[in-house]
Design a protein around this motif. Structure first.
Motif, mmCIF file in Angstrom:
data_model
loop_
_atom_site.group_PDB
_atom_site.id
_atom_site.type_symbol
_atom_site.label_atom_id
_atom_site.label_comp_id
_atom_site.label_asym_id
_atom_site.label_seq_id
_atom_site.Cartn_x
_atom_site.Cartn_y
_atom_site.Cartn_z
ATOM 1 N N GLY A 22 0.795 -1.217 0.000
ATOM 2 C CA GLY A 22 0.000 0.000 0.000
ATOM 3 C C GLY A 22 0.834 1.277 0.000
ATOM 4 O O GLY A 22 2.013 1.277 -0.363
ATOM 5 N N PRO A 23 0.225 2.400 0.411
ATOM 6 C CA PRO A 23 0.903 3.698 0.396
ATOM 7 C C PRO A 23 2.213 3.730 1.165
ATOM 8 O O PRO A 23 3.175 4.355 0.729
ATOM 9 N N VAL A 24 2.255 3.059 2.304
ATOM 10 C CA VAL A 24 3.469 3.073 3.127
ATOM 11 C C VAL A 24 4.643 2.486 2.360
ATOM 12 O O VAL A 24 5.742 3.050 2.326
ATOM 13 N N CYS A 25 4.418 1.351 1.699
ATOM 14 C CA CYS A 25 5.505 0.701 0.959
ATOM 15 C C CYS A 25 5.843 1.479 -0.304
ATOM 16 O O CYS A 25 7.005 1.518 -0.723
ATOM 17 N N ALA A 26 4.848 2.126 -0.909
ATOM 18 C CA ALA A 26 5.124 2.954 -2.087
ATOM 19 C C ALA A 26 6.057 4.101 -1.721
ATOM 20 O O ALA A 26 7.039 4.377 -2.421
ATOM 21 N N VAL A 27 5.778 4.761 -0.604
ATOM 22 C CA VAL A 27 6.631 5.863 -0.149
ATOM 23 C C VAL A 27 8.020 5.359 0.207
ATOM 24 O O VAL A 27 9.038 5.949 -0.184
ATOM 25 N N LYS A 28 8.079 4.261 0.941
ATOM 26 C CA LYS A 28 9.382 3.736 1.366
ATOM 27 C C LYS A 28 10.231 3.328 0.159
ATOM 28 O O LYS A 28 11.443 3.562 0.129
ATOM 29 N N THR A 29 9.596 2.738 -0.846
ATOM 30 C CA THR A 29 10.332 2.323 -2.037
ATOM 31 C C THR A 29 10.836 3.534 -2.813
ATOM 32 O O THR A 29 11.982 3.563 -3.273
ATOM 33 N N VAL A 30 10.008 4.552 -2.984
ATOM 34 C CA VAL A 30 10.440 5.768 -3.681
ATOM 35 C C VAL A 30 11.598 6.416 -2.944
ATOM 36 O O VAL A 30 12.586 6.845 -3.554
ATOM 37 N N GLU A 31 11.514 6.501 -1.627
ATOM 38 C CA GLU A 31 12.601 7.106 -0.848
ATOM 39 C C GLU A 31 13.871 6.277 -0.941
ATOM 40 O O GLU A 31 14.982 6.826 -0.982
#
Length: 351
Positions: free
Chosen positions: A170-179
């Motif tokens: 979800g959103p949490v993993c999307a943000v973590k992956t982009v970072e």
């Protein structure tokens, strides 16, 4: 007519005027109360449309540092409470498969969702210029381990597609992956799904775009000749999803169309004086918030309005759109990998 009769007639006339004034006053008071109630309900409705995800708490401190760049404080800036520092916002368009509206627009079954579009929007200090960087969803990345809402975490994955992060975490993993890929801190997260995008375009009265080549894509159900077009919400969404009817059929061609749409939307919003059309303003706000997921720093109408007001000097001609530099993956021509050092140089410019 006697004096008594004259006074009686005058008294009745005064009484009628007094009653009329009381009725008018009560009517006005009622209208004001109803107006305030309607405004209050509208605010409550829009505010409760928004879904918030506490990304900061989920990810903790194991993240890139926040940018601290801010323009010099001037007399006018000091008088304004609006923020002026730089921002990095991860914007995702998801092909959510929940709800009849999303399914009718191509969301598929109800088994989940994918991040169909991913853009990092970097807003410069002063908030009058921005750079939007598209990340091809077919980019192969190292996906970090991500915390799950139910507890536990996902496994780290190597050489996996970028858009798998959203699918598994979800959103949490999307943000973590982009970072992890960019080493750039995402200050905010915004996600809008199929139906929300289409409703937004319709609420704005459609968008004007120019296509450089014929588009003939049976999968997105879009067939357009090269030239100028006024698109409704369904057509605009089809344009954002088109890939097989243009270029070599890769995600890179679709990204170009999505960037064209971003500019078209900004121009349409600027050309539509929403403040003088309350009904249109409500339609736009309802379309956006009904299908919106944000981090908890933007999950209220007040916070979104503050962000919007701080960007009032950002016009379409001051938004630069680019794509993360990529090259074909050496072992899979249908996938891409970041082109170095160009990709790292681009991300460094946004910190």
């Amino acid at each position: 007519m006697t004096r008594h009769e004259e006074q009686g007639g005058t008294g009745r006339a005064v009484g009628r005027r007094a009653r009329a004034l009381r009725i008018a006053g009560l009517t006005l008071a009622g209208a004001l109360v109803l107006g305030a109630a309607a405004a209050g309900w509208a605010y409550w409705h829009l505010n409760n449309n928004i879904t918030g995800v506490d990304i900061n708490s989920a990810l903790g401190d194991d993240r890139p540092a926040r940018a601290v760049i801010a323009p010099p404080v001037t007399a006018s800036a000091a008088a304004s409470p609006l923020p002026t520092g730089s921002l990095n916002i991860l914007v995702l368009g998801s092909d959510s498969r929940s709800g009849k509206a999303n399914q009718a627009l191509g969301g598929g079954d109800s088994s989940g969702a994918r991040s169909d579009t991913a853009m990092v929007m970097h807003i410069d200090a002063g908030r009058t210029e921005a750079t939007v960087v598209s990340i091809p969803r077919d980019t192969l990345v190292t996906r970090p381990s991500c915390p799950l809402p139910s507890g536990g975490s996902t496994a780290m994955a190597y050489q996996t597609m970028f858009n798998s992060a959203y699918s598994v975490g979800g959103p949490v993993c999307a943000v973590k992956t982009v970072e992890s890929v960019t080493n750039v801190r995402m200050d905010h997260y915004i996600e809008i799904d199929f139906s929300g995008f289409a409703r937004l375009v319709d609420a704005l009265g459609g968008v004007d775009v120019t296509t450089e080549q014929d588009i003939d894509d049976d999968k997105s159900h879009l067939h357009l000749a090269a030239g100028d077009h006024h698109l409704d919400g369904t057509q605009a969404l089809a344009l954002a999803r088109t890939r097989h009817g243009i270029g070599d059929g890769s995600d890179l061609g679709r990204i170009g169309l999505q960037q064209t749409l971003v500019k078209a939307l900004l121009e349409r919003i600027a050309a539509t004086d929403l403040l003088t059309a309350p009904a249109r303003l409500y339609q736009v706000a309802d379309a956006v918030t009904a299908s919106l997921t944000t981090d908890t720093g933007l999950d209220s109408l007040k916070e979104l309005m503050n962000l919007g007001q701080s960007l009032k000097g950002l016009t379409a001609d001051r938004v630069r759109t680019v794509t993360m530099p990529v090259v074909p993956a050496p072992f899979d021509p249908n996938r891409v990998v970041a082109k170095e050092p160009a990709a790292s140089t681009l991300w460094a410019s946004l910190r």
